[in-house]
Design a protein around this motif. Sequence first.
Motif, PDB file in Angstrom:
ATOM      1  N   PHE A 143      31.455 130.308  86.412  1.00 15.43           N
ATOM      2  CA  PHE A 143      31.261 128.875  86.226  1.00 15.43           C
ATOM      3  C   PHE A 143      32.518 128.122  85.790  1.00 15.43           C
ATOM      4  O   PHE A 143      32.458 126.923  85.563  1.00 15.43           O
ATOM      5  N   GLY A 144      33.636 128.808  85.659  1.00 17.28           N
ATOM      6  CA  GLY A 144      34.893 128.138  85.367  1.00 17.28           C
ATOM      7  C   GLY A 144      35.191 128.021  83.881  1.00 17.28           C
ATOM      8  O   GLY A 144      34.291 128.036  83.037  1.00 17.28           O
ATOM      9  N   ASP A 145      36.485 127.895  83.568  1.00 21.67           N
ATOM     10  CA  ASP A 145      36.925 127.732  82.184  1.00 21.67           C
ATOM     11  C   ASP A 145      38.281 127.040  82.205  1.00 21.67           C
ATOM     12  O   ASP A 145      39.324 127.675  82.246  1.00 21.67           O
ATOM     13  N   PHE A 146      38.258 125.698  82.179  1.00 16.93           N
ATOM     14  CA  PHE A 146      39.509 124.953  82.346  1.00 16.93           C
ATOM     15  C   PHE A 146      40.431 125.081  81.149  1.00 16.93           C
ATOM     16  O   PHE A 146      41.632 124.870  81.261  1.00 16.93           O
ATOM     17  N   LEU A 147      39.888 125.454  79.959  1.00 11.63           N
ATOM     18  CA  LEU A 147      40.740 125.587  78.790  1.00 11.63           C
ATOM     19  C   LEU A 147      41.537 126.887  78.791  1.00 11.63           C
ATOM     20  O   LEU A 147      42.421 127.066  77.977  1.00 11.63           O
ATOM     21  N   GLY A 148      41.206 127.801  79.697  1.00 15.39           N
ATOM     22  CA  GLY A 148      41.902 129.072  79.731  1.00 15.39           C
ATOM     23  C   GLY A 148      43.105 129.096  80.651  1.00 15.39           C
ATOM     24  O   GLY A 148      43.741 130.143  80.811  1.00 15.39           O
ATOM     25  N   ALA A 259      34.235 116.642  80.648  1.00 13.90           N
ATOM     26  CA  ALA A 259      34.088 117.925  79.958  1.00 13.90           C
ATOM     27  C   ALA A 259      34.835 117.936  78.626  1.00 13.90           C
ATOM     28  O   ALA A 259      34.468 118.688  77.714  1.00 13.90           O
ATOM     29  N   TYR A 260      35.870 117.125  78.496  1.00 12.60           N
ATOM     30  CA  TYR A 260      36.610 117.055  77.235  1.00 12.60           C
ATOM     31  C   TYR A 260      35.765 116.402  76.143  1.00 12.60           C
ATOM     32  O   TYR A 260      35.839 116.788  74.972  1.00 12.60           O
ATOM     33  N   TYR A 261      34.956 115.426  76.532  1.00 12.16           N
ATOM     34  CA  TYR A 261      34.170 114.682  75.551  1.00 12.16           C
ATOM     35  C   TYR A 261      32.737 115.188  75.392  1.00 12.16           C
ATOM     36  O   TYR A 261      32.034 114.752  74.489  1.00 12.16           O
ATOM     37  N   GLN A 262      32.299 116.069  76.288  1.00 18.23           N
ATOM     38  CA  GLN A 262      30.926 116.559  76.226  1.00 18.23           C
ATOM     39  C   GLN A 262      30.912 118.086  76.209  1.00 18.23           C
ATOM     40  O   GLN A 262      31.736 118.720  76.868  1.00 18.23           O
ATOM     41  N   PRO A 263      29.968 118.703  75.484  1.00 17.69           N
ATOM     42  CA  PRO A 263      29.940 120.173  75.365  1.00 17.69           C
ATOM     43  C   PRO A 263      29.209 120.849  76.524  1.00 17.69           C
ATOM     44  O   PRO A 263      28.383 121.735  76.325  1.00 17.69           O
ATOM     45  N   TYR A 264      29.522 120.416  77.746  1.00 14.42           N
ATOM     46  CA  TYR A 264      28.856 120.970  78.917  1.00 14.42           C
ATOM     47  C   TYR A 264      29.902 121.506  79.895  1.00 14.42           C
ATOM     48  O   TYR A 264      31.073 121.108  79.839  1.00 14.42           O
ATOM     49  N   PRO A 265      29.505 122.384  80.812  1.00 16.42           N
ATOM     50  CA  PRO A 265      30.489 123.054  81.678  1.00 16.42           C
ATOM     51  C   PRO A 265      31.236 122.087  82.595  1.00 16.42           C
ATOM     52  O   PRO A 265      30.660 121.122  83.118  1.00 16.42           O
ATOM     53  N   LEU A 266      32.505 122.378  82.798  1.00 23.66           N
ATOM     54  CA  LEU A 266      33.332 121.580  83.699  1.00 23.66           C
ATOM     55  C   LEU A 266      32.764 121.591  85.112  1.00 23.66           C
ATOM     56  O   LEU A 266      32.722 120.550  85.780  1.00 23.66           O
ATOM     57  N   GLY A 267      32.319 122.767  85.577  1.00 21.14           N
ATOM     58  CA  GLY A 267      31.822 122.870  86.947  1.00 21.14           C
ATOM     59  C   GLY A 267      30.686 121.912  87.232  1.00 21.14           C
ATOM     60  O   GLY A 267      30.583 121.359  88.332  1.00 21.14           O
ATOM     61  N   PHE A 268      29.801 121.699  86.230  1.00 22.05           N
ATOM     62  CA  PHE A 268      28.692 120.759  86.425  1.00 22.05           C
ATOM     63  C   PHE A 268      29.215 119.354  86.657  1.00 22.05           C
ATOM     64  O   PHE A 268      28.759 118.641  87.563  1.00 22.05           O
ATOM     65  N   PHE A 269      30.171 118.918  85.841  1.00 25.28           N
ATOM     66  CA  PHE A 269      30.675 117.552  85.956  1.00 25.28           C
ATOM     67  C   PHE A 269      31.418 117.336  87.284  1.00 25.28           C
ATOM     68  O   PHE A 269      31.224 116.308  87.955  1.00 25.28           O
ATOM     69  N   VAL A 270      32.255 118.280  87.664  1.00 27.00           N
ATOM     70  CA  VAL A 270      32.976 118.154  88.930  1.00 27.00           C
ATOM     71  C   VAL A 270      31.999 118.071  90.095  1.00 27.00           C
ATOM     72  O   VAL A 270      32.121 117.216  90.979  1.00 27.00           O
ATOM     73  N   THR A 271      30.996 118.949  90.083  1.00 24.53           N
ATOM     74  CA  THR A 271      30.004 118.953  91.150  1.00 24.53           C
ATOM     75  C   THR A 271      29.181 117.677  91.146  1.00 24.53           C
ATOM     76  O   THR A 271      28.883 117.103  92.206  1.00 24.53           O
ATOM     77  N   ALA A 272      28.801 117.188  89.958  1.00 22.99           N
ATOM     78  CA  ALA A 272      27.980 115.988  89.861  1.00 22.99           C
ATOM     79  C   ALA A 272      28.720 114.767  90.399  1.00 22.99           C
ATOM     80  O   ALA A 272      28.153 113.961  91.154  1.00 22.99           O
ATOM     81  N   PHE A 273      29.994 114.616  90.030  1.00 24.80           N
ATOM     82  CA  PHE A 273      30.763 113.469  90.511  1.00 24.80           C
ATOM     83  C   PHE A 273      30.976 113.546  92.023  1.00 24.80           C
ATOM     84  O   PHE A 273      30.863 112.540  92.731  1.00 24.80           O
ATOM     85  N   ALA A 274      31.283 114.741  92.516  1.00 22.99           N
ATOM     86  CA  ALA A 274      31.484 114.903  93.950  1.00 22.99           C
ATOM     87  C   ALA A 274      30.189 114.641  94.715  1.00 22.99           C
ATOM     88  O   ALA A 274      30.189 113.985  95.768  1.00 22.99           O
TER      89      ALA A 274
END
Length: 304
Positions: A143-148, A259-274
């Motif tokens: 599911f991704g980990d942009f902070l890593g 994802a920086y401001y919310q405690p939810y996965p980055l993949g969800f936000f990217v997919t939702a916006f797209a």
Amino acid sequence: MQLASDAALPVFSWNLLNDFQDMWSYLSMVNAFRAGAIVSVVCAVVGWFMVLRRQTFAGHTLSVAAFPGASLATLAGFSLSLGYFGFCVAAALVVAALGRKGRESGAEESAVTGTVQAFALACGYLFISLYKGLLEGPTAMLFGDFLGITTGQVVILAVVGAAVFAVLAVIGRPLLFASVDPQVAAGRGVPVRLLSTLFLVLLGAATAEASQITGTLLVFALMVIPAATAQQLTARPALSLTLSVLLGLAACWAGLIAAYYQPYPLGFFVTAFAFAGYVLAHLPRLGREVLGRVRTPIATGGVA
């Protein structure tokens, strides 16, 4: 890895200058935006050709191949990037080599693609079963980990992205011709099979890049949705390709900010916006269809 606990999340203040200064004070966020820009642009371009060539199933299989690659790298202790790229490119070469005979109908290529996908999933499950560490690693793979993302990984992504664009610059025009009408292209001497193999390798490299941002299960957020949205908006190749890049970049960066401001996965936000962009692109067509159905009974005097 987390910037803060859920009780101490950053607060969006609507002062964009201060918000971005605060967000980019973390090296991990700077690397995430850098990597996101590289990945979204590469995936938008390669994904545009993938959608045009109707090879989304192959793209999905290559994204699955990133899972055993990353899990093997975790198990064996070598670079995750090497695992991602190694397995994705290897899977692309297998699909290209074994699926050639049925390329006219697509039947054998689809069968080979499905077979590779099943084997990749089985290998990933095996490597995860052998891995005795914490589950955070496998979760990040899926599911991704942009902070890593590290600075070294950003450099690798940039080098691979530059290589992908260099190859596309050479084969772009004949690849477009072969994608639109492969039979006519072959009749005019275009090496259709060679181009198909090269494109699958490029697709594998782009998929490996995206998997490190969104995870292997959500890679289609950057590989398919922006390209499909752009091709829905216009049939002009140059404009469609440009829109694909802009939409992919917007979805990725908007997802990073959310994802920086919310405690939810980055993949969800990217997919939702797209996905929101994809739905909006279809609204005019749906509106015309509904309006056409309403006008038809009126034009015929209400007679069915």
